[in-house]
Write an enzyme that holds these catalytic residues in place. Structure first.
Site, mmCIF file in Angstrom:
data_model
loop_
_atom_site.group_PDB
_atom_site.id
_atom_site.type_symbol
_atom_site.label_atom_id
_atom_site.label_comp_id
_atom_site.label_asym_id
_atom_site.label_seq_id
_atom_site.Cartn_x
_atom_site.Cartn_y
_atom_site.Cartn_z
ATOM 1 N N LYS A 11 41.746 50.507 39.122
ATOM 2 C CA LYS A 11 42.486 51.540 39.345
ATOM 3 C C LYS A 11 41.510 52.665 39.643
ATOM 4 C CE LYS A 11 45.477 50.229 35.585
ATOM 5 N NZ LYS A 11 46.504 50.226 34.059
ATOM 6 N N TYR A 51 55.624 50.066 38.016
ATOM 7 C CA TYR A 51 56.026 49.894 36.754
ATOM 8 C C TYR A 51 56.937 50.553 36.389
ATOM 9 C CZ TYR A 51 50.759 50.025 36.348
ATOM 10 O OH TYR A 51 49.308 50.145 36.253
ATOM 11 N N ASN A 114 42.533 51.588 31.608
ATOM 12 C CA ASN A 114 42.308 50.417 31.306
ATOM 13 C C ASN A 114 41.595 49.643 32.394
ATOM 14 O OD1 ASN A 114 43.967 50.149 31.854
ATOM 15 N ND2 ASN A 114 45.383 48.967 30.593
ATOM 16 N N HIS A 117 44.875 46.610 36.504
ATOM 17 C CA HIS A 117 45.794 45.619 36.533
ATOM 18 C C HIS A 117 45.529 44.433 36.940
ATOM 19 C CE1 HIS A 117 50.742 45.426 36.887
ATOM 20 N NE2 HIS A 117 49.847 44.891 38.397
ATOM 21 N N GLU A 128 55.335 42.297 43.083
ATOM 22 C CA GLU A 128 54.037 43.022 43.469
ATOM 23 C C GLU A 128 53.382 42.694 45.019
ATOM 24 O OE1 GLU A 128 53.449 43.810 38.820
ATOM 25 O OE2 GLU A 128 51.895 43.021 39.740
HETATM 26 P P1 DAT Z 1 49.214 45.246 31.413
HETATM 27 O O1 DAT Z 1 48.314 46.700 32.353
HETATM 28 O O2 DAT Z 1 47.816 44.940 30.749
HETATM 29 O O3 DAT Z 1 49.916 44.511 31.337
HETATM 30 P P2 DAT Z 1 51.487 46.746 30.012
HETATM 31 O O4 DAT Z 1 52.011 46.161 31.157
HETATM 32 O O5 DAT Z 1 51.941 46.668 28.937
HETATM 33 O O6 DAT Z 1 50.240 46.383 30.116
HETATM 34 O O7 DAT Z 1 51.474 48.162 30.548
HETATM 35 C C1 DAT Z 1 51.361 48.865 31.871
HETATM 36 C C2 DAT Z 1 50.148 49.943 31.645
HETATM 37 O O8 DAT Z 1 50.464 50.904 30.846
HETATM 38 C C3 DAT Z 1 48.275 49.506 31.002
HETATM 39 O O9 DAT Z 1 47.601 49.248 31.498
HETATM 40 C C4 DAT Z 1 47.511 50.921 29.999
HETATM 41 C C5 DAT Z 1 49.508 51.585 30.061
HETATM 42 N N1 DAT Z 1 49.523 51.780 28.834
HETATM 43 C C6 DAT Z 1 51.111 50.339 27.956
HETATM 44 N N2 DAT Z 1 50.755 50.838 26.767
HETATM 45 C C7 DAT Z 1 50.609 52.216 26.197
HETATM 46 C C8 DAT Z 1 50.548 52.520 25.694
HETATM 47 N N3 DAT Z 1 51.538 52.413 24.300
HETATM 48 N N4 DAT Z 1 49.873 53.683 25.165
HETATM 49 C C9 DAT Z 1 49.283 54.582 26.676
HETATM 50 N N5 DAT Z 1 49.729 53.963 27.889
HETATM 51 C C10 DAT Z 1 50.144 52.464 27.111
HETATM 52 MG MG MG Z 2 51.831 44.894 32.803
#
Ligand code: DAT
Ligand code: MG
Length: 152
Positions: A11, A51, A114, A117, A128
Site C-alpha cells: 500500500k 474495496y 497496515n 493487501h 482482484e
Molecule cells: P484485510 O486487509 O486484512 O483483508 P479487510 O478486508 O477486513 O482486512 O479490510 C480492508 C482494509 O480496510 C484493512 O486492511 C484496513 C481497513 N480496515 C478494516 N477494518 C477497519 C476498521 N475497523 N477501521 C479502520 N480501517 C479498517
Molecule cells: Mg480484505
C-alpha cells in the site's frame, strides 16, 4: 499440489516508507513466486471496485483516500495455497494483533496504515487480479528451485 494466485499490494504507506523490498523479500523467501508486478497509481474508481465489499462502512472513505494517496506495488503471487500463505505472511488486519515475524507485526502500528493487501479467498483473488492485471502482464514460468520448496 495445484498452485493458486493471490493479489498482493504494497500500500502507499509501504511504498512511501521504502519497505516494498522488505515485503517482496518476505513473500519470496517464504517460497512464493512472483507472476506479475508493477508500480501502480490506483484511481478512485478502481479503489471503490476493489474495496466494494466495504462500501457503507465507517472507514470506507478513509480507506479509499488512503489507497489512492500514492502509488502501490501490485503483485500477482503464486504457489500452493498462495491465498492463505500470503494472509499468514501479512499477519492480522490490525497490526496490534499481528504476530511478530509477519509483515504487519514487524512494520505496522495502526489498522489504517497496515502496509499490505492480500486477497482473502480464491474467488476474490481471481476478481482482484482481473481488476489490476491484464493477461499479458502475468507470466507463466518455471523455477528450478521449486523442487526444494514444493514436494510435488
Ligand atoms: P484485510 O486487509 O486484512 O483483508 P479487510 O478486508 O477486513 O482486512 O479490510 C480492508 C482494509 O480496510 C484493512 O486492511 C484496513 C481497513 N480496515 C478494516 N477494518 C477497519 C476498521 N475497523 N477501521 C479502520 N480501517 C479498517
Ligand atoms: Mg480484505
Amino acid at each position: 499440489m495445484s498452485s493458486e494466485r493471490s493479489l498482493v499490494l504494497v500500500k502507499p504507506d509501504g511504498v512511501q516508507r521504502g519497505i516494498s523490498g522488505a515485503v517482496i523479500s518476505k513473500l519470496e523467501s517464504r517460497g512464493l513466486k512472483i507472476a506479475g508486478m508493477k508500480l501502480f497509481q490506483i484511481s478512485r474508481d478502481l479503489a471503490t471496485r476493489h474495496y466494494g465489499a466495504h462500501e457503507g462502512k465507517p472507514f470506507f472513505e478513509g480507506l479509499v483516500n488512503f489507497i489512492t494517496s500514492g502509488p502501490v506495488v501490485a503483485m500477482v503471487v503464486e504457489g500452493p495455497r498462495a491465498v492463505e500463505i500470503v494472509r499468514s505472511t501479512m499477519g492480522a488486519t490490525d497490526p496490534l494483533n499481528a504476530q511478530p515475524g509477519t509483515i504487519r507485526g514487524d512494520f505496522g502500528i495502526e489498522i489504517g496504515r497496515n502496509l499490505v493487501h492480500g486477497s482473502d479467498s480464491l474467488e476474490s483473488a481471481k476478481h482482484e487480479i482481473n481488476l489490476f492485471f491484464s493477461a499479458g502482464e502475468i507470466i507463466d514460468y518455471d523455477r528450478d528451485i521449486d523442487t526444494w520448496i514444493i514436494e510435488s
